[in-house]
Design a protein around this motif. Structure first.
Motif, PDB file in Angstrom:
ATOM      1  N   THR A   1       0.870  -1.184   0.000  1.00 30.12           N
ATOM      2  CA  THR A   1       0.000   0.000   0.000  1.00 30.12           C
ATOM      3  C   THR A   1       0.902   1.229   0.000  1.00 30.12           C
ATOM      4  N   PRO A   2       0.414   2.350  -0.474  1.00 31.00           N
ATOM      5  CA  PRO A   2       1.235   3.577  -0.441  1.00 31.00           C
ATOM      6  C   PRO A   2       1.684   3.937   0.982  1.00 31.00           C
ATOM      7  N   GLU A   3       0.821   3.690   1.965  1.00 27.91           N
ATOM      8  CA  GLU A   3       1.169   4.002   3.357  1.00 27.91           C
ATOM      9  C   GLU A   3       2.339   3.136   3.841  1.00 27.91           C
ATOM     10  N   THR A   4       2.260   1.842   3.530  1.00 29.66           N
ATOM     11  CA  THR A   4       3.325   0.925   3.951  1.00 29.66           C
ATOM     12  C   THR A   4       4.631   1.279   3.276  1.00 29.66           C
ATOM     13  N   PHE A   5       4.554   1.595   1.991  1.00 31.64           N
ATOM     14  CA  PHE A   5       5.765   1.966   1.250  1.00 31.64           C
ATOM     15  C   PHE A   5       6.371   3.250   1.822  1.00 31.64           C
ATOM     16  N   HIS A   6       5.515   4.218   2.155  1.00 30.02           N
ATOM     17  CA  HIS A   6       5.991   5.478   2.748  1.00 30.02           C
ATOM     18  C   HIS A   6       6.651   5.219   4.111  1.00 30.02           C
ATOM     19  N   GLU A   7       6.011   4.384   4.936  1.00 30.27           N
ATOM     20  CA  GLU A   7       6.582   4.053   6.257  1.00 30.27           C
ATOM     21  C   GLU A   7       7.933   3.360   6.107  1.00 30.27           C
ATOM     22  N   TYR A   8       8.039   2.475   5.139  1.00 28.97           N
ATOM     23  CA  TYR A   8       9.300   1.756   4.921  1.00 28.97           C
ATOM     24  C   TYR A   8      10.402   2.728   4.476  1.00 28.97           C
ATOM     25  N   ALA A   9      10.089   3.586   3.535  1.00 32.35           N
ATOM     26  CA  ALA A   9      11.079   4.564   3.056  1.00 32.35           C
ATOM     27  C   ALA A   9      11.486   5.508   4.186  1.00 32.35           C
ATOM     28  N   THR A  10      10.520   5.933   4.988  1.00 28.68           N
ATOM     29  CA  THR A  10      10.816   6.818   6.127  1.00 28.68           C
ATOM     30  C   THR A  10      11.720   6.102   7.126  1.00 28.68           C
ATOM     31  N   ALA A  11      11.431   4.836   7.386  1.00 29.11           N
ATOM     32  CA  ALA A  11      12.266   4.055   8.311  1.00 29.11           C
ATOM     33  C   ALA A  11      13.692   3.931   7.770  1.00 29.11           C
ATOM     34  N   GLN A  12      13.835   3.764   6.466  1.00 38.60           N
ATOM     35  CA  GLN A  12      15.161   3.681   5.855  1.00 38.60           C
ATOM     36  C   GLN A  12      15.932   4.995   6.055  1.00 38.60           C
ATOM     37  N   VAL A  13      15.256   6.120   5.874  1.00 33.21           N
ATOM     38  CA  VAL A  13      15.899   7.428   6.068  1.00 33.21           C
ATOM     39  C   VAL A  13      16.281   7.603   7.535  1.00 33.21           C
ATOM     40  N   ARG A  14      15.392   7.229   8.431  1.00 34.82           N
ATOM     41  CA  ARG A  14      15.700   7.325   9.872  1.00 34.82           C
ATOM     42  C   ARG A  14      16.896   6.444  10.229  1.00 34.82           C
ATOM     43  N   ARG A  15      16.928   5.227   9.678  1.00 32.06           N
ATOM     44  CA  ARG A  15      18.041   4.306   9.941  1.00 32.06           C
ATOM     45  C   ARG A  15      19.361   4.903   9.453  1.00 32.06           C
ATOM     46  N   GLU A  16      19.322   5.530   8.294  1.00 33.91           N
ATOM     47  CA  GLU A  16      20.529   6.178   7.755  1.00 33.91           C
ATOM     48  C   GLU A  16      20.941   7.351   8.655  1.00 33.91           C
ATOM     49  N   ALA A  17      19.970   8.130   9.101  1.00 32.14           N
ATOM     50  CA  ALA A  17      20.272   9.265   9.984  1.00 32.14           C
ATOM     51  C   ALA A  17      20.819   8.771  11.325  1.00 32.14           C
ATOM     52  N   ALA A  18      20.335   7.620  11.787  1.00 30.24           N
ATOM     53  CA  ALA A  18      20.763   7.068  13.083  1.00 30.24           C
ATOM     54  C   ALA A  18      22.245   6.730  13.081  1.00 30.24           C
ATOM     55  N   ARG A  19      22.798   6.435  11.907  1.00 24.04           N
ATOM     56  CA  ARG A  19      24.228   6.102  11.837  1.00 24.04           C
ATOM     57  C   ARG A  19      25.106   7.265  12.272  1.00 24.04           C
ATOM     58  N   ALA A  20      24.582   8.475  12.151  1.00 19.36           N
ATOM     59  CA  ALA A  20      25.354   9.654  12.531  1.00 19.36           C
ATOM     60  C   ALA A  20      25.208   9.997  14.015  1.00 19.36           C
ATOM     61  N   VAL A  21      24.339   9.264  14.703  1.00 11.67           N
ATOM     62  CA  VAL A  21      24.079   9.547  16.119  1.00 11.67           C
ATOM     63  C   VAL A  21      24.978   8.666  16.979  1.00 11.67           C
ATOM     64  N   SER A  22      25.654   9.310  17.897  1.00 14.08           N
ATOM     65  CA  SER A  22      26.513   8.579  18.827  1.00 14.08           C
ATOM     66  C   SER A  22      25.750   8.379  20.132  1.00 14.08           C
ATOM     67  N   VAL A  23      25.499   7.117  20.455  1.00 11.24           N
ATOM     68  CA  VAL A  23      24.833   6.800  21.720  1.00 11.24           C
ATOM     69  C   VAL A  23      25.723   5.834  22.485  1.00 11.24           C
ATOM     70  N   PRO A  24      25.597   5.829  23.809  1.00 11.57           N
ATOM     71  CA  PRO A  24      26.401   4.884  24.596  1.00 11.57           C
ATOM     72  C   PRO A  24      25.949   3.450  24.326  1.00 11.57           C
ATOM     73  N   SER A  25      26.822   2.511  24.610  1.00 14.79           N
ATOM     74  CA  SER A  25      26.425   1.103  24.543  1.00 14.79           C
ATOM     75  C   SER A  25      25.392   0.862  25.642  1.00 14.79           C
ATOM     76  N   PHE A  26      24.726  -0.281  25.579  1.00 16.15           N
ATOM     77  CA  PHE A  26      23.741  -0.604  26.606  1.00 16.15           C
ATOM     78  C   PHE A  26      24.378  -0.604  27.988  1.00 16.15           C
ATOM     79  N   ASN A  27      25.565  -1.220  28.109  1.00 19.92           N
ATOM     80  CA  ASN A  27      26.240  -1.272  29.412  1.00 19.92           C
ATOM     81  C   ASN A  27      26.623   0.126  29.891  1.00 19.92           C
ATOM     82  N   GLU A  28      27.085   0.965  28.984  1.00 24.16           N
ATOM     83  CA  GLU A  28      27.418   2.348  29.360  1.00 24.16           C
ATOM     84  C   GLU A  28      26.152   3.091  29.796  1.00 24.16           C
ATOM     85  N   TYR A  29      25.060   2.844  29.078  1.00 23.54           N
ATOM     86  CA  TYR A  29      23.780   3.460  29.437  1.00 23.54           C
ATOM     87  C   TYR A  29      23.368   3.050  30.849  1.00 23.54           C
TER      88      TYR A  29
END
Length: 164
Positions: free
Chosen positions: A126-154
């Motif tokens: 569906t167009p909605e599912t395709f849009h959600e998937y593409a948005t998730a891909q963009v978010r995943r790509e943007a997440a690569r630039a985010v530095s977060v602590p490891s779970f243990n550090e958190y």
């Protein structure tokens, strides 16, 4: 002599008495003198079979299980908090890095890229599912630039109060 030996093993005595109770209740006709059986069990220091779970062992097992369940629940809570923390950091990065127009443009670019690669795979969506998937891909790509602590550090930071 005998009094000291008895005092050194009160836990074992209770286990032995439970074992004797079990044997007598299981087959009462076999014991013409149950009180004498208790005395001989203790006097001869008869071992309790490892296959017999005493009430003490059962209570310890149940306490261990409850403690493990409590530790697991706490760990699950920490993991959920960590996931929420990471998602919030990605969201903060997106909000501070991209205007809403730029983010929409990135999603549109991702859709075009996906369609160029495997259009047939997405024709059934569906167009909605395709849009959600593409948005998730963009978010995943943007997440690569985010530095977060490891779970243990958190966890260390949470327990130390640094991220609360």
């Amino acid at each position: 002599g005998a009094g000291k030996r008895f005092l050194r093993r009160p836990v074992r005595v209770l286990d032995q008495l439970e074992w004797a109770d079990y044997l007598i209740k299981r087959n009462p006709e076999a014991f013409w003198n149950p009180a004498g059986f208790y005395v001989s069990m203790l006097r001869d220091n008869l071992p309790v079979p490892s296959t017999f779970e005493t009430s003490r062992q059962r209570a310890m097992r149940q306490a261990d299980r409850a403690a493990n369940e409590q530790r697991q629940a706490h760990l699950d809570e920490l993991r959920l908090g960590y996931d929420q923390y990471c998602a919030a950091e990605v969201e903060r990065h997106i909000e501070t890095t991209y205007t809403s127009e730029r983010f929409v443009a990135l999603v549109d670019e991702q859709k075009q890229k996906l369609l160029r690669g495997k259009k047939a795979d997405f024709d059934r969506w569906t167009p909605e599912t395709f849009h959600e998937y593409a948005t998730a891909q963009v978010r995943r790509e943007a997440a690569r630039a985010v530095s977060v602590p490891s779970f243990n550090e958190y966890v260390d930071a949470i327990q130390g109060g640094a991220l609360s």
